[in-house]
Design an enzyme around this catalytic site. Sequence first.
Site, short mmCIF file in Angstrom:
data_model
loop_
_atom_site.label_atom_id
_atom_site.label_comp_id
_atom_site.label_asym_id
_atom_site.label_seq_id
_atom_site.Cartn_x
_atom_site.Cartn_y
_atom_site.Cartn_z
N GLU A 105 0.81 -1.22 0.00
CA GLU A 105 0.00 0.00 0.00
C GLU A 105 0.85 1.27 0.00
O GLU A 105 0.83 2.06 0.95
CB GLU A 105 -0.97 -0.03 1.18
N GLU A 114 -4.19 -8.75 -1.59
CA GLU A 114 -4.79 -8.64 -0.24
C GLU A 114 -6.23 -8.18 -0.28
O GLU A 114 -6.60 -7.27 -1.02
CB GLU A 114 -3.99 -7.65 0.62
#
Length: 482
Positions: free
Chosen positions: A230, A333
């Site tokens: 991220e 994810e």
Amino acid sequence: MKKYTITTLVLMFALTSFAQQSKTENFKAQGKKITVFTTAENTDLRLKQTDNLEFKSSKQPLETEASVFVNPNNTFQTFMGIGGAITDASAEVFAKLSKEKQKEFVNAYYDKDKGIGYSLIRTTIHSSDFSSGSYTYIKENDKDLKSFNIDHDKKFRIPLIKEALKTAGKIPLYASPWSPPAFMKDTKNMLKGGKLLPEYYQSWANYYTKFINAYEKEGMPIWGITVQNEPMAVQKWESCIFTAEDERDFVKNFLGPTMEKNGLLDKKIVVWDHNRDLMAQRANVIYSDKEASKYVWGMGFHWYETWNGGKPMFDNVRQVYEAYPDKNLMFTEGCVEVFDAKKYQFWANGERYGLNMINDFNNGTVAWTDWNILLDQNGGPNHVGNFCFAPLHADTTTGNLIYTPSFYYIGHFSKFIRPEAKRVSTAVSRSQLASTSFYNKDGKMVTVVMNQSDDAIRYNLIIDESKAEVNIPAHAIQTLVY
């Protein structure tokens, strides 16, 4: 060891691809038996065999009928695997289970016959929020990484990874970092974003190779790494910001060359590892640079772009797939973000998995990775209180495992679609249904059908001039093997 010329290798690959495509083109449904497995809300059906059917002759379907159309003549990406992340949290909870429950747990995920046959593992490079605390593999300010060791992981995480590998066999293991050590960042903090300082680019690139070598020394082959989990999110947990240009330049000038210098070019480098919303921009920046792109296997992505109240942006996956067909896509994810023990059996959580997996596969994704494989009765441990759901929870006060609908929805894909399968063209005639199909190397076709509506539906499964009529309950998912 045999040596082959480049021309020979290319020819071998082409012949192998042609052979598999020829097999699908020659696939004939007429007379084939279909085994149907079903999971449905408000029933006791959980990956249960519910029907044995047979393909018969088909005529033009009517618009009043619901139909699923499979075309074996059109094939797409080669399937790599489905799995979940073995985090510190998962491993710490696993260690609290009895030996019997540990065995049940490992079989549930990694055994193809007794469980759902996971074929992929993700793990973290030192700590993430799903650890009991922040840590790294070196002493603070050790720029030269002389103190590097993975002793921390040997207590909980590595034993669980080894158990998974022992049960599943040789499956890909890849790793992702959440943040460089604090001293390498402009904020001097592993948490709450910050950026990697230019003077530590080389040291951080070396860190990945140290990790790979250390894990492999422990008998756990590393398939690949993602550059940064991220990279556009300032989180209250371990996080680090890389703009598209930052990531491009880090891969091009440091990580790629360092992997090459250390003889690790066979390890895959995956960029982005964040939500679908910005993935096209990240692909455009990195893939348009040939020197950076040559090191990159493909792009990872998550499903949390819905944080702003919007819907999943599946079309962005398709656009990247179409724009860069020589690169791969993997879902790295996803989880149900806010833990609430009253919602262990909340059916929409499972449907979220089913809908995302079908759409991601239909848009070119080769692999799909859930987040934590196991959490406790509080949705943790998590050292910043970011408690979430997992497909399986363990109540550490009773020692029992809790199976959620998400586990079974994932299982409808992972148990039946096996590595090296080819995705096959699939379409539906009703918006209430969603479907994807894969052709396994063993010659079996697998079609997954999901009913998101409040009503049971009778649908036709149609291949060429053959069809079978199938009943699917309300809010259910089915896998058809034939």
